[in-house]
Design a protein around this motif. Structure first.
Motif, PDB file in Angstrom:
ATOM      1  N   ALA A  42       0.821  -1.209   0.000  1.00  8.88           N
ATOM      2  CA  ALA A  42       0.000   0.000   0.000  1.00  8.88           C
ATOM      3  C   ALA A  42       0.860   1.265   0.000  1.00  8.88           C
ATOM      4  N   THR A  43       2.101   1.168   0.463  1.00 11.19           N
ATOM      5  CA  THR A  43       2.958   2.350   0.523  1.00 11.19           C
ATOM      6  C   THR A  43       3.721   2.596  -0.774  1.00 11.19           C
ATOM      7  N   GLY A  44       3.745   1.645  -1.684  1.00 12.70           N
ATOM      8  CA  GLY A  44       4.347   1.865  -2.999  1.00 12.70           C
ATOM      9  C   GLY A  44       5.824   1.603  -3.068  1.00 12.70           C
ATOM     10  N   ALA A  45       6.654   2.633  -2.886  1.00 13.44           N
ATOM     11  CA  ALA A  45       8.093   2.489  -3.055  1.00 13.44           C
ATOM     12  C   ALA A  45       8.837   3.384  -2.077  1.00 13.44           C
ATOM     13  N   VAL A  46      10.088   3.042  -1.853  1.00 15.69           N
ATOM     14  CA  VAL A  46      10.981   3.858  -1.029  1.00 15.69           C
ATOM     15  C   VAL A  46      12.220   4.137  -1.858  1.00 15.69           C
ATOM     16  N   GLU A  47      12.663   5.370  -1.866  1.00 18.39           N
ATOM     17  CA  GLU A  47      13.885   5.714  -2.583  1.00 18.39           C
ATOM     18  C   GLU A  47      14.986   5.976  -1.565  1.00 18.39           C
ATOM     19  N   TYR A  48      15.948   5.074  -1.517  1.00 15.49           N
ATOM     20  CA  TYR A  48      17.095   5.246  -0.629  1.00 15.49           C
ATOM     21  C   TYR A  48      18.093   6.177  -1.309  1.00 15.49           C
ATOM     22  N   ARG A  49      18.711   7.053  -0.524  1.00 17.76           N
ATOM     23  CA  ARG A  49      19.680   8.021  -1.045  1.00 17.76           C
ATOM     24  C   ARG A  49      21.082   7.663  -0.573  1.00 17.76           C
ATOM     25  N   ARG A  50      22.052   7.844  -1.452  1.00 22.78           N
ATOM     26  CA  ARG A  50      23.439   7.568  -1.081  1.00 22.78           C
ATOM     27  C   ARG A  50      23.826   8.488   0.073  1.00 22.78           C
ATOM     28  N   LEU A  51      24.315   7.881   1.150  1.00 22.60           N
ATOM     29  CA  LEU A  51      24.661   8.639   2.340  1.00 22.60           C
ATOM     30  C   LEU A  51      26.163   8.806   2.477  1.00 22.60           C
ATOM     31  N   GLU A  52      26.877   7.680   2.421  1.00 17.07           N
ATOM     32  CA  GLU A  52      28.321   7.739   2.628  1.00 17.07           C
ATOM     33  C   GLU A  52      28.976   6.447   2.174  1.00 17.07           C
ATOM     34  N   ARG A  53      30.273   6.517   2.027  1.00 15.50           N
ATOM     35  CA  ARG A  53      31.050   5.315   1.753  1.00 15.50           C
ATOM     36  C   ARG A  53      31.135   4.541   3.066  1.00 15.50           C
ATOM     37  N   ALA A  54      31.039   3.229   3.000  1.00 15.37           N
ATOM     38  CA  ALA A  54      31.122   2.403   4.208  1.00 15.37           C
ATOM     39  C   ALA A  54      32.540   2.476   4.773  1.00 15.37           C
ATOM     40  N   PRO A  55      32.684   2.252   6.078  1.00 12.82           N
ATOM     41  CA  PRO A  55      34.018   2.270   6.680  1.00 12.82           C
ATOM     42  C   PRO A  55      34.939   1.232   6.033  1.00 12.82           C
ATOM     43  N   GLN A  56      36.224   1.537   5.989  1.00 15.04           N
ATOM     44  CA  GLN A  56      37.189   0.607   5.414  1.00 15.04           C
ATOM     45  C   GLN A  56      37.131  -0.715   6.163  1.00 15.04           C
TER      46      GLN A  56
END
Length: 72
Positions: A42-56
């Motif tokens: 019922a909620t359709g879709a979620v758009e995730y946004r690039r936040l950061e590079r993962a820790p080494q």
């Protein structure tokens, strides 16, 4: 094409990691849209946004975050 490992933060896919084929592993797309399935349809879709590079040393390459208030 390159494959990057992405981990989602927040929203209905919090903690899920996926492999993603992208043109440039050092600069993947700024968003990752996901269509919701099952009880969330019922909620359709979620758009995730690039936040950061993962820790080494992390298993994933990039962290993508759901917007505030995304269904979880």
């Amino acid at each position: 094409m390159a494959t990057v490992r992405v981990r989602f933060r927040g929203g209905p896919y919090d903690g899920v990691a996926v492999d993603w084929e992208v043109p440039d592993a050092d600069d993947p797309p700024t968003s990752y849209p996901l269509k919701l399935h099952g009880a969330h349809e019922a909620t359709g879709a979620v758009e995730y946004r690039r936040l950061e590079r993962a820790p080494q040393g992390a298993a994933e390459s990039w962290i993508y975050a759901a917007p505030e208030g995304a269904a979880g």
